[in-house]
Design an enzyme around this catalytic site. Structure first.
Site, mmCIF file in Angstrom:
data_model
loop_
_atom_site.group_PDB
_atom_site.id
_atom_site.type_symbol
_atom_site.label_atom_id
_atom_site.label_comp_id
_atom_site.label_asym_id
_atom_site.label_seq_id
_atom_site.Cartn_x
_atom_site.Cartn_y
_atom_site.Cartn_z
ATOM 1 N N SER A 137 0.861 -1.178 0.000
ATOM 2 C CA SER A 137 0.000 0.000 0.000
ATOM 3 C C SER A 137 0.899 1.230 0.000
ATOM 4 O O SER A 137 2.076 1.151 0.375
ATOM 5 C CB SER A 137 -0.873 -0.002 1.263
ATOM 6 N N TYR A 150 -1.769 -0.771 10.603
ATOM 7 C CA TYR A 150 -1.815 -1.012 9.158
ATOM 8 C C TYR A 150 -0.567 -0.457 8.485
ATOM 9 O O TYR A 150 0.069 -1.135 7.663
ATOM 10 C CB TYR A 150 -3.068 -0.363 8.579
#
Length: 253
Positions: A137, A150
């Site tokens: 990501s 995350y």
């Protein structure tokens, strides 16, 4: 049909980015094992293409991964293409982060990639061709406010890719990470619903808020991520190794 005769495995292959990549590989000739926790969903997806094969597997459970990948390899051959896509994106501010939430994020997003790659590579011989791709990501390249676990997990994935590319340098294997921004998937739908409830706005307004997180101010389409993955699996990308490829509508790092 560039990948005719090859066996590919895509974790989290029943929806979103994983489904797009799995379908793209199947259309390119590969036999594709799609994994996830929801077997019914996987079987419904697999019914859409003769070269898609459902496998129930939990990436945060090492025994599930090892047994599942071994069975897939027995049925369809060594895992020449492995796409570690399975992940969860649940926000939590640092002050309210709990050990259980932290471990759940790490178990799926980081441990899951490690377990998947290790088991997939165990099916290959020393001289075998292979493409190992992790879906990280843009949060793996920069900080993401309100999502510390995350962010850390996705940074860890990129570190793993860089280390593996060095360890296997000169072999017929390549290791790369794809780092998307906000993609129009069920994960964004869930996040938009949470933001809408938290901020007292409509879900459409919340989707607009997420879209503005991409540099070009719109949500990415899964087809963009699929095209990048297929390129990384192609012969044209044979010298692309240890890279973190950003897809976020503009400069990120």
């Amino acid at each position: 049909m560039e990948h005719s005769g090859k066996h590919a495995l895509v974790t989290g292959g029943g929806t979103g980015i994983g489904l797009g990549i799995a379908m793209g590989l199947a259309k390119a000739g590969a036999e594709v094992t799609i994994t996830g926790r929801n077997l019914e969903r996987l079987e419904n997806v697999a019914s859409q293409h003769a070269r898609l094969h459902a496998l129930q597997m939990n990436v945060d459970d090492v025994a599930s991964v090892q047994d599942g990948i071994a069975s897939a390899a027995k049925a369809r051959g060594p895992i020449a293409i492995c796409v570690a896509n399975a992940g969860i994106a649940e926000p939590a501010r640092f002050a309210k982060e709990t050990p259980d939430h932290w471990r759940a994020i790490m178990a799926t997003n980081l441990d899951g990639v490690f377990f998947t790659f290790q088991a997939a590579m165990a099916t290959l011989g020393r001289e075998d061709w292979g493409r190992m791709i992790a879906i990280s990501s843009i949060a793996g390249l920069r900080g993401l406010k309100g999502a510390i676990a995350y962010t850390a997990s996705k940074h860890g994935v990129i570190g793993m890719i860089r280390g593996l590319s060095e360890e296997y340098m000169g072999s017929n294997l390549t290791f790369n990470a794809i780092c998307p921004g906000y993609v129009d998937t069920p994960i964004v739908d869930r996040n938009a619903a949470q933001i809408a409830e938290y901020q007292g706005i409509s879900e459409e307004e919340a989707r607009g808020y997420l879209a503005r997180g991409n540099r070009h101010k719109r949500l990415l389409e899964t087809e963009e991520i699929t095209a990048t993955a297929l390129w990384l699996c192609s012969d044209a990308a044979r010298s692309v190794n240890g890279q973190s490829i950003q897809i976020a509508g503009g400069h990120v790092t």
